[in-house]
Motif scaffolding. Structure first.
Motif, mmCIF file in Angstrom:
data_model
loop_
_atom_site.group_PDB
_atom_site.id
_atom_site.type_symbol
_atom_site.label_atom_id
_atom_site.label_comp_id
_atom_site.label_asym_id
_atom_site.label_seq_id
_atom_site.Cartn_x
_atom_site.Cartn_y
_atom_site.Cartn_z
ATOM 1 N N GLY A 16 0.805 -1.215 0.000
ATOM 2 C CA GLY A 16 0.000 0.000 0.000
ATOM 3 C C GLY A 16 0.835 1.261 0.000
ATOM 4 O O GLY A 16 2.068 1.217 -0.100
ATOM 5 N N SER A 17 0.124 2.387 0.114
ATOM 6 C CA SER A 17 0.774 3.698 0.044
ATOM 7 C C SER A 17 0.313 4.597 1.184
ATOM 8 O O SER A 17 -0.812 4.460 1.677
ATOM 9 C CB SER A 17 0.442 4.387 -1.287
ATOM 10 N N LEU A 18 1.187 5.494 1.561
ATOM 11 C CA LEU A 18 0.867 6.551 2.513
ATOM 12 C C LEU A 18 1.611 7.807 2.098
ATOM 13 O O LEU A 18 2.672 7.724 1.465
ATOM 14 C CB LEU A 18 1.295 6.180 3.937
ATOM 15 N N ARG A 19 1.066 8.948 2.486
ATOM 16 C CA ARG A 19 1.736 10.218 2.231
ATOM 17 C C ARG A 19 1.867 10.969 3.546
ATOM 18 O O ARG A 19 0.856 11.244 4.211
ATOM 19 C CB ARG A 19 0.956 11.061 1.237
ATOM 20 N N LEU A 20 3.075 11.286 3.904
ATOM 21 C CA LEU A 20 3.341 12.066 5.109
ATOM 22 C C LEU A 20 3.545 13.530 4.745
ATOM 23 O O LEU A 20 4.098 13.847 3.695
ATOM 24 C CB LEU A 20 4.592 11.547 5.819
ATOM 25 N N SER A 21 3.088 14.398 5.647
ATOM 26 C CA SER A 21 3.281 15.837 5.471
ATOM 27 C C SER A 21 3.890 16.413 6.742
ATOM 28 O O SER A 21 3.649 15.906 7.845
ATOM 29 C CB SER A 21 1.942 16.541 5.212
ATOM 30 N N CYS A 22 4.648 17.474 6.578
ATOM 31 C CA CYS A 22 5.265 18.140 7.724
ATOM 32 C C CYS A 22 5.309 19.635 7.426
ATOM 33 O O CYS A 22 6.050 20.079 6.541
ATOM 34 C CB CYS A 22 6.670 17.604 7.953
ATOM 35 N N ALA A 23 4.511 20.388 8.168
ATOM 36 C CA ALA A 23 4.399 21.821 7.933
ATOM 37 C C ALA A 23 5.048 22.607 9.065
ATOM 38 O O ALA A 23 4.807 22.316 10.246
ATOM 39 C CB ALA A 23 2.934 22.215 7.818
ATOM 40 N N ALA A 24 5.845 23.587 8.694
ATOM 41 C CA ALA A 24 6.477 24.457 9.682
ATOM 42 C C ALA A 24 5.643 25.727 9.840
ATOM 43 O O ALA A 24 5.192 26.306 8.846
ATOM 44 C CB ALA A 24 7.891 24.814 9.249
ATOM 45 N N ARG A 71 8.795 19.164 -1.709
ATOM 46 C CA ARG A 71 8.558 20.293 -0.810
ATOM 47 C C ARG A 71 7.739 21.365 -1.506
ATOM 48 O O ARG A 71 7.793 21.519 -2.723
ATOM 49 C CB ARG A 71 9.898 20.877 -0.329
ATOM 50 N N ASP A 72 6.992 22.087 -0.687
ATOM 51 C CA ASP A 72 6.225 23.236 -1.143
ATOM 52 C C ASP A 72 6.707 24.416 -0.319
ATOM 53 O O ASP A 72 6.322 24.565 0.845
ATOM 54 C CB ASP A 72 4.728 22.993 -0.957
ATOM 55 N N ASN A 73 7.561 25.234 -0.915
ATOM 56 C CA ASN A 73 8.169 26.330 -0.163
ATOM 57 C C ASN A 73 7.150 27.382 0.262
ATOM 58 O O ASN A 73 7.311 28.023 1.305
ATOM 59 C CB ASN A 73 9.275 26.974 -0.993
ATOM 60 N N ALA A 74 6.117 27.561 -0.521
ATOM 61 C CA ALA A 74 5.093 28.541 -0.163
ATOM 62 C C ALA A 74 4.341 28.139 1.096
ATOM 63 O O ALA A 74 3.811 28.992 1.814
ATOM 64 C CB ALA A 74 4.117 28.723 -1.323
ATOM 65 N N LYS A 75 4.299 26.840 1.354
ATOM 66 C CA LYS A 75 3.578 26.332 2.525
ATOM 67 C C LYS A 75 4.528 25.866 3.623
ATOM 68 O O LYS A 75 4.068 25.325 4.630
ATOM 69 C CB LYS A 75 2.667 25.176 2.111
ATOM 70 N N ASN A 76 5.835 26.026 3.422
ATOM 71 C CA ASN A 76 6.826 25.547 4.406
ATOM 72 C C ASN A 76 6.602 24.079 4.749
ATOM 73 O O ASN A 76 6.718 23.681 5.920
ATOM 74 C CB ASN A 76 6.787 26.399 5.682
ATOM 75 N N THR A 77 6.310 23.294 3.738
ATOM 76 C CA THR A 77 5.904 21.909 3.953
ATOM 77 C C THR A 77 6.775 20.957 3.148
ATOM 78 O O THR A 77 7.120 21.243 1.990
ATOM 79 C CB THR A 77 4.430 21.727 3.574
ATOM 80 N N VAL A 78 7.088 19.834 3.782
ATOM 81 C CA VAL A 78 7.788 18.749 3.104
ATOM 82 C C VAL A 78 6.882 17.527 3.125
ATOM 83 O O VAL A 78 6.157 17.298 4.108
ATOM 84 C CB VAL A 78 9.155 18.466 3.762
ATOM 85 N N TYR A 79 6.932 16.769 2.048
ATOM 86 C CA TYR A 79 6.084 15.589 1.898
ATOM 87 C C TYR A 79 6.958 14.349 1.689
ATOM 88 O O TYR A 79 8.069 14.434 1.177
ATOM 89 C CB TYR A 79 5.158 15.730 0.693
ATOM 90 N N LEU A 80 6.390 13.209 2.061
ATOM 91 C CA LEU A 80 7.026 11.932 1.740
ATOM 92 C C LEU A 80 5.947 11.005 1.213
ATOM 93 O O LEU A 80 5.082 10.563 1.982
ATOM 94 C CB LEU A 80 7.708 11.318 2.966
ATOM 95 N N GLN A 81 5.986 10.750 -0.078
ATOM 96 C CA GLN A 81 5.073 9.801 -0.691
ATOM 97 C C GLN A 81 5.714 8.427 -0.614
ATOM 98 O O GLN A 81 6.819 8.224 -1.135
ATOM 99 C CB GLN A 81 4.799 10.187 -2.147
#
Length: 121
Positions: A16-24, A71-81
């Motif tokens: 399966g799959s998961l997506r992690l997010s981390c927002a500063a 990463r989405d710099n506008a949202k200060n967020t990093v993702y891990l798919q």
């Protein structure tokens, strides 16, 4: 005060799959590198994936071809798919952001609270 908040962990079946997010959040001047680490019971914490502010990426050999960091710099967020998950991917996943808070000139390490990923066979 800068804080990192993670989301997206959980229980998933093998394959399966998961997506992690981390927002500063907070007052941030600049974010440099971002990364994801994991620690399984009885094992040392290991780097899973990292991304620079120039979008260069680095992956642990065990996840190459299955995980993608972005990463989405506008949202200060990093993702891990995470795709094609395996039971050996089970661990607590923590994000790390190397950033410079506003009003300072120094880069510091900030960590998320950790999120459990469990992959059942």
């Amino acid at each position: 005060q800068v804080q990192l908040v993670e989301s997206g962990g959980g229980l998933v079946q093998s394959g399966g799959s998961l997506r992690l997010s981390c927002a500063a959040s907070g007052s941030i001047l600049r974010i440099n590198a971002m990364g994801w680490y994991r620690q399984a019971p009885g094992k040392q914490r290991e780097l899973v994936a990292a991304i620079t502010n120039g979008d260069r990426t680095n992956y642990a050999d065990s996840v190459k071809g299955r995980f993608t960091i972005s990463r989405d710099n506008a949202k200060n967020t990093v993702y891990l798919q995470m795709n094609s998950l395996k039971p050996e991917d089970t661990a607590v996943y923590s994000c790390n952001q190397k950033l410079v808070p506003s009003g300072t000139y120094w880069q510091s390490d900030y960590w998320g609270q950790g999120t459990q990923v469990t992959v059942s066979s």
